[in-house]
Design a protein around this motif. Sequence first.
Motif, short mmCIF file in Angstrom:
data_model
loop_
_atom_site.label_atom_id
_atom_site.label_comp_id
_atom_site.label_asym_id
_atom_site.label_seq_id
_atom_site.Cartn_x
_atom_site.Cartn_y
_atom_site.Cartn_z
N VAL A 147 0.79 -1.27 0.03
CA VAL A 147 -0.13 -0.10 0.15
C VAL A 147 0.96 1.45 0.02
N PHE A 148 0.55 2.31 -0.91
CA PHE A 148 1.06 3.42 -0.79
C PHE A 148 0.02 4.37 -0.39
N GLU A 149 0.90 5.44 0.61
CA GLU A 149 -0.09 6.38 1.21
C GLU A 149 -0.71 7.10 0.14
N ILE A 150 -1.98 7.56 0.18
CA ILE A 150 -2.76 8.13 -0.87
C ILE A 150 -2.09 9.65 -0.90
N GLU A 151 -1.54 10.47 0.10
CA GLU A 151 -0.89 11.61 -0.20
C GLU A 151 0.13 11.61 -1.13
N ALA A 152 0.82 10.59 -1.19
CA ALA A 152 1.87 10.64 -2.16
C ALA A 152 1.54 10.58 -3.86
N MET A 153 0.38 10.38 -4.16
CA MET A 153 -0.26 10.53 -5.46
C MET A 153 -0.26 11.78 -5.99
N ALA A 154 -0.31 12.82 -5.01
CA ALA A 154 -0.48 14.22 -5.38
C ALA A 154 0.73 14.96 -5.98
N HIS A 155 1.66 14.15 -6.02
CA HIS A 155 3.14 14.79 -6.66
C HIS A 155 3.37 14.14 -7.87
N ASP A 156 4.22 15.15 -8.82
CA ASP A 156 4.34 14.48 -10.06
C ASP A 156 5.52 13.41 -9.99
N ARG A 157 6.62 13.46 -9.21
CA ARG A 157 7.67 12.70 -9.04
C ARG A 157 7.71 12.30 -7.77
N VAL A 158 8.16 11.35 -7.12
CA VAL A 158 8.44 10.80 -5.88
C VAL A 158 10.04 10.11 -5.90
N TYR A 159 10.61 10.19 -4.73
CA TYR A 159 11.76 9.29 -4.81
C TYR A 159 11.47 7.70 -3.64
N MET A 160 12.13 6.83 -4.05
CA MET A 160 11.75 5.75 -2.91
C MET A 160 13.16 4.85 -3.24
N ASN A 161 13.46 3.95 -2.27
CA ASN A 161 14.70 3.34 -2.24
C ASN A 161 14.71 2.40 -3.48
N GLY A 162 15.80 2.36 -4.07
CA GLY A 162 15.92 1.64 -5.28
C GLY A 162 16.81 0.33 -4.82
N GLY A 163 16.78 -0.18 -3.80
CA GLY A 163 17.25 -1.35 -3.37
C GLY A 163 18.64 -1.62 -2.83
N GLN A 164 19.11 -0.53 -2.68
CA GLN A 164 20.37 -0.66 -1.66
C GLN A 164 20.49 0.66 -0.96
N ARG A 165 21.25 0.80 0.07
CA ARG A 165 21.42 1.75 0.68
C ARG A 165 22.32 2.98 -0.23
N GLY A 166 21.70 3.98 0.17
CA GLY A 166 22.47 5.21 -0.79
C GLY A 166 22.16 5.36 -2.16
N LEU A 167 20.81 4.52 -2.45
CA LEU A 167 20.20 4.59 -4.12
C LEU A 167 18.77 4.85 -3.93
N GLN A 168 18.29 6.02 -4.50
CA GLN A 168 17.08 6.15 -4.67
C GLN A 168 16.70 6.18 -6.12
N VAL A 169 15.25 5.85 -6.23
CA VAL A 169 14.93 5.91 -7.84
C VAL A 169 13.87 7.06 -7.44
N ARG A 170 13.52 7.97 -8.74
CA ARG A 170 12.65 8.95 -8.90
C ARG A 170 11.74 8.64 -9.90
N LEU A 171 10.44 8.48 -9.80
CA LEU A 171 9.53 8.13 -10.82
C LEU A 171 8.22 8.89 -10.40
N ALA A 172 7.33 8.57 -11.41
CA ALA A 172 5.97 9.15 -11.13
C ALA A 172 5.42 8.27 -10.24
N PRO A 173 4.45 8.76 -9.30
CA PRO A 173 3.82 7.83 -8.15
C PRO A 173 2.76 6.69 -8.77
N ALA A 174 2.10 7.16 -9.74
CA ALA A 174 1.43 6.22 -10.34
C ALA A 174 1.92 4.92 -10.92
N ASP A 175 3.32 5.34 -11.47
CA ASP A 175 4.00 3.98 -11.99
C ASP A 175 4.61 3.31 -10.92
#
Length: 157
Positions: free
Chosen positions: A115-143
Amino acid sequence: MSRSTRATLALTAAGLTFDVVTYDYDPDADRIGMQAAEAIGASPSIVLKTLMAEVDGKPVCVVVPSDREVSMKKLAAAFGGKAANMMKPAMAEKATGFVVGGISPFGQKKAVPTVFEIEAMAHDRVYMNGGQRGLQVRLAPADAVKAAKAITAPVVA
């Protein structure tokens, strides 16, 4: 640091567009998501943290803004359950195949309800962990929701 992880490979396989952002991970940070936001110069509201929990004893993944806390009552309700609790770090690592500080909702060892917090859907792009410490991925929340086969719901306190 490798820019190719199970998480980034899962996003690529899903045909999604995303950016990879690296930063200096601080293993002593009290709040990993907040440290990541500061390190990459982004608002904590668009840097999402990935947490592992259990609803009625079954593992779930919850993704919320790094400056917010999960409501266990709302989390349980999002999955039609009665009770929720945070998963112990060792169990989260075993369940996901990622280390704490590098847990991503994408490419987990075994897919679990997410589940994703619904508030996150209000942004064009969000960051989240990309699978290792020190690595983020930036993408559309709907994606992100699509890639994680997730639902959205209000789950923050």
